[in-house]
Design a protein around this motif. Structure first.
Motif, PDB file in Angstrom:
ATOM      1  N   ASN A  24       5.081  32.489   9.303  1.00 10.46           N
ATOM      2  CA  ASN A  24       5.505  33.159   7.900  1.00 10.46           C
ATOM      3  C   ASN A  24       6.466  32.214   7.217  1.00 10.46           C
ATOM      4  N   GLU A  25       7.396  32.046   8.147  1.00 10.60           N
ATOM      5  CA  GLU A  25       8.484  31.137   7.652  1.00 10.60           C
ATOM      6  C   GLU A  25       8.067  29.526   7.112  1.00 10.60           C
ATOM      7  N   VAL A  26       7.264  29.127   7.858  1.00 13.02           N
ATOM      8  CA  VAL A  26       6.688  27.801   7.500  1.00 13.02           C
ATOM      9  C   VAL A  26       5.686  27.759   6.460  1.00 13.02           C
ATOM     10  N   ASP A  27       5.089  28.614   6.030  1.00 13.57           N
ATOM     11  CA  ASP A  27       4.107  28.953   4.783  1.00 13.57           C
ATOM     12  C   ASP A  27       3.355  27.768   4.847  1.00 13.57           C
ATOM     13  N   ALA A  28       2.523  27.481   5.559  1.00 12.58           N
ATOM     14  CA  ALA A  28       1.783  26.098   5.674  1.00 12.58           C
ATOM     15  C   ALA A  28       0.482  26.340   4.614  1.00 12.58           C
ATOM     16  N   ASP A  29      -0.146  25.510   4.144  1.00 13.27           N
ATOM     17  CA  ASP A  29      -1.632  25.531   3.546  1.00 13.27           C
ATOM     18  C   ASP A  29      -2.647  25.604   4.563  1.00 13.27           C
ATOM     19  N   PHE A  30      -2.341  24.919   5.864  1.00 12.76           N
ATOM     20  CA  PHE A  30      -3.572  24.761   6.898  1.00 12.76           C
ATOM     21  C   PHE A  30      -2.593  24.883   8.289  1.00 12.76           C
ATOM     22  N   PHE A  31      -2.943  25.882   9.162  1.00 13.72           N
ATOM     23  CA  PHE A  31      -2.216  26.170  10.289  1.00 13.72           C
ATOM     24  C   PHE A  31      -3.171  26.152  11.365  1.00 13.72           C
ATOM     25  N   CYS A  32      -3.256  24.880  12.283  1.00 20.93           N
ATOM     26  CA  CYS A  32      -4.186  24.791  13.412  1.00 20.93           C
ATOM     27  C   CYS A  32      -3.422  25.021  14.542  1.00 20.93           C
ATOM     28  N   ILE A  33      -4.213  25.781  15.403  1.00 19.20           N
ATOM     29  CA  ILE A  33      -3.677  25.932  16.804  1.00 19.20           C
ATOM     30  C   ILE A  33      -4.726  25.573  17.705  1.00 19.20           C
ATOM     31  N   GLN A  34      -4.160  25.332  19.060  1.00 22.65           N
ATOM     32  CA  GLN A  34      -5.169  24.841  20.141  1.00 22.65           C
ATOM     33  C   GLN A  34      -4.895  25.621  21.445  1.00 22.65           C
ATOM     34  N   GLU A  35      -5.629  25.846  22.292  1.00 21.09           N
ATOM     35  CA  GLU A  35      -5.523  26.514  23.473  1.00 21.09           C
ATOM     36  C   GLU A  35      -5.111  28.001  23.460  1.00 21.09           C
ATOM     37  N   THR A  36      -6.063  28.585  22.639  1.00 25.89           N
ATOM     38  CA  THR A  36      -5.862  29.997  22.125  1.00 25.89           C
ATOM     39  C   THR A  36      -6.044  31.168  23.175  1.00 25.89           C
ATOM     40  N   LYS A  37      -6.801  30.628  24.080  1.00 25.35           N
ATOM     41  CA  LYS A  37      -6.995  31.542  25.510  1.00 25.35           C
ATOM     42  C   LYS A  37      -7.390  32.880  25.122  1.00 25.35           C
ATOM     43  N   CYS A  38      -8.101  33.119  24.011  1.00 26.14           N
ATOM     44  CA  CYS A  38      -8.592  34.468  23.968  1.00 26.14           C
ATOM     45  C   CYS A  38     -10.064  34.641  23.356  1.00 26.14           C
TER      46      CYS A  38
END
Length: 252
Positions: A24-38
């Protein structure tokens, strides 16, 4: 336009360690994540105003990628057609009018290098894929690429030569990529920085002493470099053994 990439080393665990606050703080247009493990249905992240795209690994509690974006893509692709690696949920490509965004979690060649040959084949296939995309429109390629390219990209280079993530073969594949029309955005703007890392072992006091590796990247097509306004490493953000990295573009 703001992009974030972060290997969260388990999104469910990371959420308990401040992920949502940072998101919420960074408020990015695109937020990519890796190693979600779910797996599908194991976590709900109702971020208002964001489209969500997940690529789950078939194996439970392993690998996986996701992208949260404020901008609906023209198309979405998972994997590059390699069935073995596609089953590990390692690649998501979003297509937009002006660019492709490719979020990747590169396979680790393992401590004993048992997966090195597979890793090198992966690199060849991915480079072919990125070059195909780049012929159509520019590419923003990000993620945990599991390689420290140069000696200044890790703390103890000499003692790590030949180790997973710092073999001559893996580093050579990164060199090939950067000689094929792509730029390491952070290194472009910080050519001599030698203490900027994105991953630290969980061993005692390692992160506090900044004994780390830079293995997370935003790599862009050369013709996008002129639009890059900022690159940064958010090493102060905890919650994973990796930290988030930032790319900001101004298309004008």
């Amino acid at each position: 336009m703001k992009f974030i990439s972060w290997n969260v080393n388990g999104i469910r665990a990371c959420v308990k360690k401040g992920f949502v606050d940072y998101f919420n703080e960074v408020d990015a247009d695109f937020f990519c994540i890796q190693e979600t493990k779910c797996q599908d249905g194991q976590i709900e992240l109702p971020f208002e105003g964001y489209y969500q795209y997940w690529n789950y690994a078939e194996k439970k509690g392993y690998s996986g990628t996701a992208i949260f974006t404020k901008h609906e893509p023209l198309s979405i692709k998972y994997g590059v057609g390699d069935q073995e690696t596609e089953s590990e949920g390692r690649i998501i490509t979003l297509e937009y009018e002006k660019f492709y965004l490719v979020n990747v979690y590169t396979p680790n060649s393992k401590r004993d290098l048992a997966r090195l040959s597979e890793r090198l084949e992966w690199e060849d296939n991915l480079l072919d894929y990125l070059k195909q995309l780049d012929r159509i429109k520019p590419v923003i390629y990000c993620g945990d690429l599991n390689v420290a390219h140069e000696e200044k990209d890790l703390k103890n280079a000499k003692s790590n030569v030949g180790n997973s993530g710092f073999t001559f073969e893996e580093r050579g594949k990164m060199t090939n990529l950067l000689q094929s029309g792509f730029t390491d955005s952070y290194r472009h703007f910080n050519p001599d920085q030698d203490d900027a890392f994105t991953w630290w072992s969980y061993m005692n006091k390692v992160r506090e002493r900044n004994i780390g590796w830079r293995i997370d990247y935003f790599i862009v097509s050369n013709r996008l470099v002129e639009y890059v306004q900022n690159t940064d490493i958010h090493a102060h953000i905890l919650g994973s053994d990796h930290c988030p990295i930032l790319l900001e573009l101004d298309w004008k």
